[in-house]
Enzyme design. Structure first.
Site, mmCIF file in Angstrom:
data_model
loop_
_atom_site.group_PDB
_atom_site.id
_atom_site.type_symbol
_atom_site.label_atom_id
_atom_site.label_comp_id
_atom_site.label_asym_id
_atom_site.label_seq_id
_atom_site.Cartn_x
_atom_site.Cartn_y
_atom_site.Cartn_z
ATOM 1 N N GLY A 160 0.587 -1.364 0.284
ATOM 2 C CA GLY A 160 -0.533 -0.236 -0.245
ATOM 3 C C GLY A 160 0.396 1.645 -0.002
ATOM 4 C CB SER A 161 2.057 3.479 -0.460
ATOM 5 O OG SER A 161 2.793 5.472 0.071
ATOM 6 N NE ARG A 162 -0.328 11.025 -1.462
ATOM 7 C CZ ARG A 162 0.071 12.418 -1.154
ATOM 8 N NH1 ARG A 162 0.139 12.113 0.573
ATOM 9 N NH2 ARG A 162 0.789 13.162 -1.976
#
Length: 222
Positions: free
Chosen positions: A187-189
């Site tokens: 995950g992250s952005r």
């Protein structure tokens, strides 16, 4: 649903770890039944968690020559005008999608076109919601030129948990809308930068799906 290729090594390592851990517990604590069962349950939960990180669900993708499709699953955390200083060096409309550990982690091309710019930046691992993560974290920057001349920039950004960004594109490539351009492990952005005045079809905190949810509508440059 299938397992994404980026997960093969991690899943194999997880299985090895689980096997060794349970073998040790079975050998050292053979007479403590509750401990062995606890280890089995936790091991199963760990394996299922790792599997879901790398799931690749079957989907019918949205397409449209004048549409910008969400490049990732997650929640919309930013819709604002800001200065993009790496490539455009002017004011752009930024939309950011936060990918939690439970989201699908595949990143998809928001439009079709030619990759005009690509750069990988090593960096920090600040939390994805930190404003400085866009410029200080490990990240990639991709710019794709649409056939009408509009250039769209999208950026993979690592976070506190995401420690590996994978990309499949390079400058000069012809890319197709909704096809994979990369993967962020755990995950992250993903940020996307559009011309000011672009019609955005999303709202803050909206949950979106990569390759399916329409992010915006393109207009031909003046």
């Amino acid at each position: 649903m299938t397992i994404h290729k980026e997960g093969y090594t991690t899943i194999a390592i997880s299985l090895l770890f689980i096997f060794v851990l349970n073998a040790i517990i079975d050998y050292r604590f053979a007479d403590i039944t509750w401990l062995r069962w606890l280890a089995y349950i936790l091991s199963f939960a760990l394996f299922i968690t790792v599997l879901q990180f790398f799931r690749n669900p079957s989907r019918t993708f949205t397409s449209g020559n004048d549409l910008v499709i969400c490049p990732a699953d997650g929640k919309v955390v930013v819709i604002e005008e800001t200065n993009e200083n790496e490539y455009f060096k002017d004011k752009r409309l930024q939309v950011s999608i936060f990918m939690s550990p439970v989201n699908v982690h595949i990143n998809r091309n928001p439009i079709s076109g030619i990759v005009k710019f690509f750069k990988y930046h090593p960096g920090k691992y600040l939390a994805a919601w930190n404003p400085k993560s866009s410029t200080e974290n490990e990240r990639t920057t991709v710019v794709v030129a649409h056939e009408n001349g509009t250039e769209v920039l999208f950026r993979q950004i690592a976070g506190a948990l995401a420690r590996r960004i994978v990309w499949y594109v390079k400058e000069g490539d012809q890319v197709e809308q909704a096809k994979e351009f990369g993967f962020i492990k755990f995950g992250s952005r993903v940020d996307i930068f559009l011309p000011v005045g672009t019609k955005i079809n999303l709202e803050l905190n909206q949950v979106v799906k990569g390759g399916i949810t329409v992010l915006a509508e393109l207009t031909k440059p003046a």
